[in-house]
Design a protein around this motif. Sequence first.
Motif, PDB file in Angstrom:
ATOM      1  N   PRO A  99       0.827  -1.210   0.000  1.00 35.80           N
ATOM      2  CA  PRO A  99       0.000   0.000   0.000  1.00 35.80           C
ATOM      3  C   PRO A  99       0.859   1.256   0.000  1.00 35.80           C
ATOM      4  O   PRO A  99       1.914   1.314   0.629  1.00 35.80           O
ATOM      5  CB  PRO A  99      -0.813  -0.127   1.289  1.00 35.80           C
ATOM      6  CG  PRO A  99      -0.826  -1.596   1.580  1.00 35.80           C
ATOM      7  CD  PRO A  99       0.506  -2.110   1.108  1.00 35.80           C
ATOM      8  N   ALA A 100       0.397   2.263  -0.715  1.00 35.96           N
ATOM      9  CA  ALA A 100       1.114   3.532  -0.791  1.00 35.96           C
ATOM     10  C   ALA A 100       0.802   4.367   0.448  1.00 35.96           C
ATOM     11  O   ALA A 100       0.250   3.867   1.441  1.00 35.96           O
ATOM     12  CB  ALA A 100       0.724   4.266  -2.068  1.00 35.96           C
ATOM     13  N   ASP A 101       1.137   5.648   0.393  1.00 35.03           N
ATOM     14  CA  ASP A 101       0.859   6.534   1.521  1.00 35.03           C
ATOM     15  C   ASP A 101      -0.628   6.565   1.826  1.00 35.03           C
ATOM     16  O   ASP A 101      -1.468   6.385   0.950  1.00 35.03           O
ATOM     17  CB  ASP A 101       1.346   7.953   1.202  1.00 35.03           C
ATOM     18  CG  ASP A 101       2.859   8.013   1.039  1.00 35.03           C
ATOM     19  OD1 ASP A 101       3.534   7.125   1.597  1.00 35.03           O
ATOM     20  OD2 ASP A 101       3.349   8.929   0.359  1.00 35.03           O
ATOM     21  N   ARG A 102      -0.931   6.839   3.083  1.00 32.31           N
ATOM     22  CA  ARG A 102      -2.323   6.902   3.526  1.00 32.31           C
ATOM     23  C   ARG A 102      -2.609   8.308   4.051  1.00 32.31           C
ATOM     24  O   ARG A 102      -1.794   8.889   4.763  1.00 32.31           O
ATOM     25  CB  ARG A 102      -2.593   5.868   4.620  1.00 32.31           C
ATOM     26  CG  ARG A 102      -2.412   4.436   4.141  1.00 32.31           C
ATOM     27  CD  ARG A 102      -2.407   3.462   5.311  1.00 32.31           C
ATOM     28  NE  ARG A 102      -3.607   3.563   6.115  1.00 32.31           N
ATOM     29  CZ  ARG A 102      -4.761   2.967   5.809  1.00 32.31           C
ATOM     30  NH1 ARG A 102      -4.851   2.226   4.710  1.00 32.31           N
ATOM     31  NH2 ARG A 102      -5.809   3.081   6.581  1.00 32.31           N
ATOM     32  N   ARG A 141       1.227   0.176  -8.748  1.00 29.52           N
ATOM     33  CA  ARG A 141       0.015   0.073  -7.926  1.00 29.52           C
ATOM     34  C   ARG A 141      -1.065   1.024  -8.437  1.00 29.52           C
ATOM     35  O   ARG A 141      -2.259   0.687  -8.445  1.00 29.52           O
ATOM     36  CB  ARG A 141       0.341   0.366  -6.464  1.00 29.52           C
ATOM     37  CG  ARG A 141      -0.851   0.091  -5.532  1.00 29.52           C
ATOM     38  CD  ARG A 141      -0.451   0.111  -4.071  1.00 29.52           C
ATOM     39  NE  ARG A 141      -1.579  -0.176  -3.198  1.00 29.52           N
ATOM     40  CZ  ARG A 141      -2.000  -1.376  -2.845  1.00 29.52           C
ATOM     41  NH1 ARG A 141      -1.368  -2.446  -3.312  1.00 29.52           N
ATOM     42  NH2 ARG A 141      -3.033  -1.541  -2.038  1.00 29.52           N
ATOM     43  N   SER A 142      -0.656   2.205  -8.869  1.00 32.20           N
ATOM     44  CA  SER A 142      -1.621   3.154  -9.408  1.00 32.20           C
ATOM     45  C   SER A 142      -2.279   2.606 -10.672  1.00 32.20           C
ATOM     46  O   SER A 142      -3.492   2.728 -10.863  1.00 32.20           O
ATOM     47  CB  SER A 142      -0.937   4.493  -9.704  1.00 32.20           C
ATOM     48  OG  SER A 142      -1.857   5.451 -10.146  1.00 32.20           O
ATOM     49  N   ALA A 177      -7.454  -1.645  -2.184  1.00 35.68           N
ATOM     50  CA  ALA A 177      -7.002  -0.397  -1.562  1.00 35.68           C
ATOM     51  C   ALA A 177      -8.169   0.247  -0.826  1.00 35.68           C
ATOM     52  O   ALA A 177      -9.314   0.177  -1.284  1.00 35.68           O
ATOM     53  CB  ALA A 177      -6.446   0.557  -2.619  1.00 35.68           C
ATOM     54  N   GLU A 233      -5.843   5.269   1.418  1.00 37.48           N
ATOM     55  CA  GLU A 233      -4.827   5.198   0.369  1.00 37.48           C
ATOM     56  C   GLU A 233      -5.256   5.973  -0.872  1.00 37.48           C
ATOM     57  O   GLU A 233      -4.469   6.709  -1.472  1.00 37.48           O
ATOM     58  CB  GLU A 233      -4.544   3.741  -0.002  1.00 37.48           C
ATOM     59  CG  GLU A 233      -3.469   3.603  -1.062  1.00 37.48           C
ATOM     60  CD  GLU A 233      -3.167   2.158  -1.418  1.00 37.48           C
ATOM     61  OE1 GLU A 233      -2.442   1.942  -2.420  1.00 37.48           O
ATOM     62  OE2 GLU A 233      -3.653   1.253  -0.721  1.00 37.48           O
ATOM     63  N   ARG A 267      -3.627   9.268  -2.653  1.00 32.00           N
ATOM     64  CA  ARG A 267      -3.275   9.222  -4.071  1.00 32.00           C
ATOM     65  C   ARG A 267      -3.833  10.439  -4.802  1.00 32.00           C
ATOM     66  O   ARG A 267      -3.140  11.078  -5.612  1.00 32.00           O
ATOM     67  CB  ARG A 267      -3.829   7.931  -4.667  1.00 32.00           C
ATOM     68  CG  ARG A 267      -3.670   7.736  -6.162  1.00 32.00           C
ATOM     69  CD  ARG A 267      -4.236   6.362  -6.500  1.00 32.00           C
ATOM     70  NE  ARG A 267      -4.138   6.034  -7.914  1.00 32.00           N
ATOM     71  CZ  ARG A 267      -5.132   6.137  -8.783  1.00 32.00           C
ATOM     72  NH1 ARG A 267      -6.305   6.601  -8.376  1.00 32.00           N
ATOM     73  NH2 ARG A 267      -4.973   5.799 -10.043  1.00 32.00           N
TER      74      ARG A 267
END
Length: 388
Positions: free
Chosen positions: A88-91, A254-255, A273, A277, A281
């Motif tokens: 997972p990317a930034d939250r 992921r995007s 997601a 997240e 984004r």
Amino acid sequence: MRALSGLGVLLLAPVLGLATLAGVASVTASPTVYTVAGLAAFCGVFLLGLLLCVPRPGRPVLRTVRALIVLGVAAFVGWQVSVAALNPADRAAALPELAGQQTWELKSGSRLAYVRHAPGKPRPEPVIVLHGRPDLAGLSRTFSSLRADGHAVYLYDRLGTGRSARLTDPSGYGLARDVEDLEEIRERLGAAKLTLVGHAEGATVAAAYVTAFPGRVARLVLSSPEPLGTRPAMFAHLDGAQSGRLALSMLHPRSLAIDVLASVDPGAVRTFADDAELDARLDTRHRLTAPALHCPGAPAPSTPGGGGYADLLDRPAPRLRAADVPESSALPVLPVLIVRGSCDQALTPGEYLAAFPGAQVVTVPSAGSAVHEDRPQEYIQALRGFLS
């Protein structure tokens, strides 16, 4: 020719991987199954491309070395892509509650955060501000001054954005839901008519409300309205470096997976997601595209609070299109003001003038599409003159 063929296969690897991801996600909701299938397809095609690119030597020892190198490179790339796609990317952190913030609990199930600025004896038609990019705090600072003219001003985050609630089922977002919520807000306020101020996508909601509930709007302000039926390209008016940074963020594995899953089934994205997240984004994309909202070289602030799922799915209810706007004779006769910035190259008010004949157009100098941020005093002065 063999090397060129291999290069073509390498370029096809991510395409086929994403296609496999989409295909498997359409038949199963298991993130483990569809992500493994997509990554396996990517790695297999990528390995084939490497084998085509690297010539096959005649000596057995060199063939072994070639195989080890190709397998090592393929394994390394596959591992990097897997880590990028699966982690997972930034939250986004929860936004702090504002002073005076309240909540509307609507019959539709929407929970909307709002702020009210009103004098002791307000005028009968409340002013409802419909945002583009959510910024409840910033909009409050700009529009609260209308209270001095006797207006009760309400600012709220639309469903799925800012400080308002998110839906468990993302397919519930849509223009029709936004219009339905706005009508219930009017009923809650006990107002026969509203004065609507819509900015960017909020102007689309305002125009849609006028066509759905004719006669319930006293005055209409369209501030840098989006073209009817479309959304401005994210790359519009960005320079080369800014466009490059935006493209890199959009091409992250992921995007890409999130965008592909959203095109197949919103529920599939939910298993991949969460809201925090996707909000982060969208905040990143808002930060990268903020310069396009202002004149060249001007400061380009960006605030968090974007609704990732609401934006990702582009409000699945049909957006207002020029063909959907009733004939001008069918529209209620009401005062309409269109405000634009001199640097806003995307807005051509013609289609709105066709829908609302007689509308006033005010161009604020040295301002972009975020005209209320670039020139707040001139912007509010134009609104005051119109509302009075």
